[in-house]
Motif scaffolding. Structure first.
Motif, PDB file in Angstrom:
ATOM      1  N   SER A  79      28.857  33.615 -31.274  1.00 16.21           N
ATOM      2  CA  SER A  79      29.426  34.488 -30.240  1.00 16.21           C
ATOM      3  C   SER A  79      30.086  35.738 -30.796  1.00 16.21           C
ATOM      4  N   ASP A  80      30.220  35.860 -32.108  1.00 16.97           N
ATOM      5  CA  ASP A  80      30.806  37.062 -32.698  1.00 16.97           C
ATOM      6  C   ASP A  80      29.738  38.069 -33.103  1.00 16.97           C
ATOM      7  N   ARG A  81      28.581  37.979 -32.492  1.00 11.35           N
ATOM      8  CA  ARG A  81      27.472  38.865 -32.831  1.00 11.35           C
ATOM      9  C   ARG A  81      27.214  39.867 -31.707  1.00 11.35           C
ATOM     10  N   LEU A  82      26.855  41.076 -32.102  1.00 10.08           N
ATOM     11  CA  LEU A  82      26.347  42.064 -31.156  1.00 10.08           C
ATOM     12  C   LEU A  82      24.891  42.337 -31.492  1.00 10.08           C
ATOM     13  N   PRO A 113      24.149  46.850 -44.660  1.00 15.25           N
ATOM     14  CA  PRO A 113      25.120  47.184 -45.709  1.00 15.25           C
ATOM     15  C   PRO A 113      26.505  46.638 -45.343  1.00 15.25           C
ATOM     16  N   GLY A 114      27.154  46.012 -46.282  1.00 16.38           N
ATOM     17  CA  GLY A 114      28.474  45.471 -46.024  1.00 16.38           C
ATOM     18  C   GLY A 114      28.472  44.073 -45.451  1.00 16.38           C
ATOM     19  N   ALA A 191      24.957  42.535 -35.539  1.00 19.05           N
ATOM     20  CA  ALA A 191      26.197  42.793 -36.264  1.00 19.05           C
ATOM     21  C   ALA A 191      27.090  41.564 -36.187  1.00 19.05           C
ATOM     22  N   ASN A 192      27.451  41.037 -37.342  1.00 16.17           N
ATOM     23  CA  ASN A 192      28.401  39.930 -37.418  1.00 16.17           C
ATOM     24  C   ASN A 192      29.801  40.540 -37.462  1.00 16.17           C
ATOM     25  N   THR A 200      33.654  48.561 -36.056  1.00 15.65           N
ATOM     26  CA  THR A 200      33.409  49.995 -35.910  1.00 15.65           C
ATOM     27  C   THR A 200      31.916  50.297 -35.908  1.00 15.65           C
ATOM     28  N   SER A 201      31.190  49.681 -36.834  1.00 16.56           N
ATOM     29  CA  SER A 201      29.742  49.887 -36.912  1.00 16.56           C
ATOM     30  C   SER A 201      29.049  49.396 -35.646  1.00 16.56           C
ATOM     31  N   ALA A 202      29.482  48.246 -35.117  1.00 11.01           N
ATOM     32  CA  ALA A 202      28.882  47.698 -33.897  1.00 11.01           C
ATOM     33  C   ALA A 202      29.123  48.615 -32.708  1.00 11.01           C
TER      34      ALA A 202
END
Length: 220
Positions: A79-82, A113-114, A191-192, A200-202
């Protein structure tokens, strides 16, 4: 309850579940404490939603508890994914089509990345997982998108496959080594969200999707 673009991740999951087969979908949600917003959203959903409030003991332990007595396939959603809109509903449709021919169906995506995940999935020409390797987090390749669809026989052997860890990828690799058939479904982006940088990236990715023009077929 992480909010991205004015919509929580939980809302996004519920929306996509409702786009598949909501009347035949039961969702079990693990939370550290009560979330009134999550409960309100669940009450408004056509899916059957239940909550468990407890401190996490590891995804594997939670999955084993959730599957006690299960007789059919079970899907685990991180559930922490976008992911892009429609990704989860498409994954579920394809996973259900492959029931009977695959023991595990999992979502995979290109390593970002990251990203801290060091696991990389190697696939054959048919999309079947042939090997699971541990590489450096910076290595290119396919990594988990946070979606797993399990055959009940594999679920019953999870502890043996886990080899003393809480790592679901270890379970997948061990199951493949023991002859289970695992098939991958590609997810364009996943995105995890476990760091401020990942959040921020998500949000940047979601803003780009929202700004993209909607294409429609010409009339007639």
């Amino acid at each position: 309850m992480i909010d991205i673009g004015g919509v929580t991740l939980f809302e996004r999951v519920l929306t996509e579940l409702e786009e598949t087969d909501p009347d035949d979908t039961s969702l079990r949600v693990w939370l550290r404490h009560r979330e009134p917003l999550a409960e309100r959203l669940a009450a408004q959903s056509r899916c059957r939603v239940g909550f468990a409030y407890e401190q996490p003991t590891g995804r594997l332990n939670e999955l084993i508890r959730a599957t006690r007595g299960a007789t059919g396939y079970l899907t685990l959603i991180d559930s922490d994914r976008l992911t892009p809109p429609g990704s989860l509903s498409l994954f579920l449709r394809l996973a259900r089509l492959m029931e009977g021919s695959a023991d595990i169906c999992l979502g995979v995506t290109n390593a970002q990345p990251g990203d801290e995940d060091e696991t990389r999935y190697l696939l054959g020409k048919s999309g079947a997982v042939t090997e699971v390797r541990k590489l450096s987090a910076a290595a290119p390749g396919l990594t988990s998108a946070g979606y797993y669809h399990w055959h009940p026989d594999v679920l019953r052997d999870l502890k043996r496959y886990a080899r003393g860890t809480q790592n679901l990828t270890t379970c997948v690799g061990a199951a493949v080594e023991c002859g289970a058939k695992a098939v991958a479904v590609g997810i364009a982006y996943s995105a995890n969200i476990n760091t401020v940088e990942a959040l921020t990236s998500a949000r940047e990715a979601e803003a780009a999707w929202s700004a993209a023009p909607t294409q429609s077929l010409p009339a007639g």
